[in-house]
Design a protein around this motif. Sequence first.
Motif, PDB file in Angstrom:
ATOM      1  N   ASP A  45       2.370  12.244  -6.231  1.00  0.00           N
ATOM      2  CA  ASP A  45       3.765  11.830  -6.111  1.00  0.00           C
ATOM      3  C   ASP A  45       4.216  11.735  -4.647  1.00  0.00           C
ATOM      4  O   ASP A  45       5.215  12.328  -4.239  1.00  0.00           O
ATOM      5  CB  ASP A  45       4.675  12.778  -6.892  1.00  0.00           C
ATOM      6  N   ILE A  46       3.453  10.983  -3.869  1.00  0.00           N
ATOM      7  CA  ILE A  46       3.744  10.824  -2.442  1.00  0.00           C
ATOM      8  C   ILE A  46       5.146  10.255  -2.264  1.00  0.00           C
ATOM      9  O   ILE A  46       5.504   9.257  -2.888  1.00  0.00           O
ATOM     10  CB  ILE A  46       2.698   9.897  -1.780  1.00  0.00           C
ATOM     11  N   LYS A  56       2.347   7.567  -5.286  1.00  0.00           N
ATOM     12  CA  LYS A  56       0.892   7.481  -5.429  1.00  0.00           C
ATOM     13  C   LYS A  56       0.229   8.828  -5.141  1.00  0.00           C
ATOM     14  O   LYS A  56       0.888   9.836  -4.961  1.00  0.00           O
ATOM     15  CB  LYS A  56       0.321   6.384  -4.508  1.00  0.00           C
ATOM     16  N   ASN A  57      -1.105   8.840  -5.095  1.00  0.00           N
ATOM     17  CA  ASN A  57      -1.894  10.057  -4.952  1.00  0.00           C
ATOM     18  C   ASN A  57      -2.889   9.925  -3.806  1.00  0.00           C
ATOM     19  O   ASN A  57      -3.417   8.837  -3.578  1.00  0.00           O
ATOM     20  CB  ASN A  57      -2.699  10.308  -6.232  1.00  0.00           C
ATOM     21  N   THR A  58      -3.196  11.042  -3.148  1.00  0.00           N
ATOM     22  CA  THR A  58      -4.255  11.055  -2.139  1.00  0.00           C
ATOM     23  C   THR A  58      -5.446  11.789  -2.740  1.00  0.00           C
ATOM     24  O   THR A  58      -5.299  12.882  -3.294  1.00  0.00           O
ATOM     25  CB  THR A  58      -3.803  11.766  -0.856  1.00  0.00           C
ATOM     26  N   GLN A  85      -8.290   8.548   0.412  1.00  0.00           N
ATOM     27  CA  GLN A  85      -7.748   7.296  -0.104  1.00  0.00           C
ATOM     28  C   GLN A  85      -6.419   7.555  -0.793  1.00  0.00           C
ATOM     29  O   GLN A  85      -6.272   8.562  -1.496  1.00  0.00           O
ATOM     30  CB  GLN A  85      -8.709   6.684  -1.138  1.00  0.00           C
ATOM     31  N   ILE A  86      -5.483   6.650  -0.614  1.00  0.00           N
ATOM     32  CA  ILE A  86      -4.219   6.682  -1.353  1.00  0.00           C
ATOM     33  C   ILE A  86      -4.414   5.728  -2.529  1.00  0.00           C
ATOM     34  O   ILE A  86      -4.709   4.548  -2.327  1.00  0.00           O
ATOM     35  CB  ILE A  86      -3.036   6.234  -0.478  1.00  0.00           C
ATOM     36  N   SER A 128       0.729   9.775   8.293  1.00  0.00           N
ATOM     37  CA  SER A 128       0.494  10.603   7.110  1.00  0.00           C
ATOM     38  C   SER A 128       0.700   9.686   5.900  1.00  0.00           C
ATOM     39  O   SER A 128       1.202   8.574   6.046  1.00  0.00           O
ATOM     40  CB  SER A 128       1.493  11.764   7.064  1.00  0.00           C
ATOM     41  N   GLU A 129       0.360  10.161   4.720  1.00  0.00           N
ATOM     42  CA  GLU A 129       0.574   9.319   3.538  1.00  0.00           C
ATOM     43  C   GLU A 129       2.050   9.047   3.289  1.00  0.00           C
ATOM     44  O   GLU A 129       2.414   8.047   2.699  1.00  0.00           O
ATOM     45  CB  GLU A 129      -0.122   9.856   2.288  1.00  0.00           C
ATOM     46  N   GLU A 130       2.927   9.916   3.798  1.00  0.00           N
ATOM     47  CA  GLU A 130       4.368   9.684   3.661  1.00  0.00           C
ATOM     48  C   GLU A 130       4.872   8.604   4.613  1.00  0.00           C
ATOM     49  O   GLU A 130       5.984   8.112   4.462  1.00  0.00           O
ATOM     50  CB  GLU A 130       5.146  10.977   3.909  1.00  0.00           C
TER      51      GLU A 130
END
Length: 169
Positions: A45-46, A56-58, A85-86, A128-130
Amino acid sequence: MDNKKQMTDELLPIKSSRKKPKVGDVFVIQPRKSLYFYGKVIKTDIQAINPFLKGKNTVLIYKKVTSELKVPDNLNVNTLLIPPQIVDFGGWTKGFFFTVGNLELTNEEINLDYGFKDTRMATECYRSEEGDELNHKPSIIGIYAVGSYGSVAYKVTKALEKHPELLDV
C-alpha cells in the motif's frame, strides 16, 4: 545455452489468489517447471506521490532456489537476484506469485539501502517508492516505475542468463 536451461521471459503460473499481500509475505515465482525462486514483500500500500505507484507493493526476489512450495529457513538480502521492484497485484491474482507463508522482516531488510532511479529526470535522481528524492545514490537501484509479473519475469530471465548455474537444482 543447452535445451535444459532454455529460458523464456515468462513465468509459469502456480495458483491464483485474491488475497492481498502483506509485509513479510514470502512467495515463489516459477521461471521453469518445478523450479522456484523466493520473493518477499517488504512494503505494501505504497503512499506514493506518483498516482501510478500509489497502493502498489515493493518486493525482493532472491537467488534462493527451491523445488518445493514451502517457507525457507532464511533469505539473505546479500543474495538478491534482481533489484527491488514496485509491482501491482497482477502477479498474485493471475497466479504467477504464489504466497507460501510469512516471515517477519529482518533488520537487514528493514535497513536495506535501496532506491529507484527516476528515468524521467534529465539529471541523475533516486527516489524512495513514495517518490521522495534520496540524498544519496543507493547501493541497490531499481527503476522508479510500476511493474508487473511480466517485468519481473523479464528481469529474472536476464539475471538467469548471467547466472545459469542457478538453474542446476
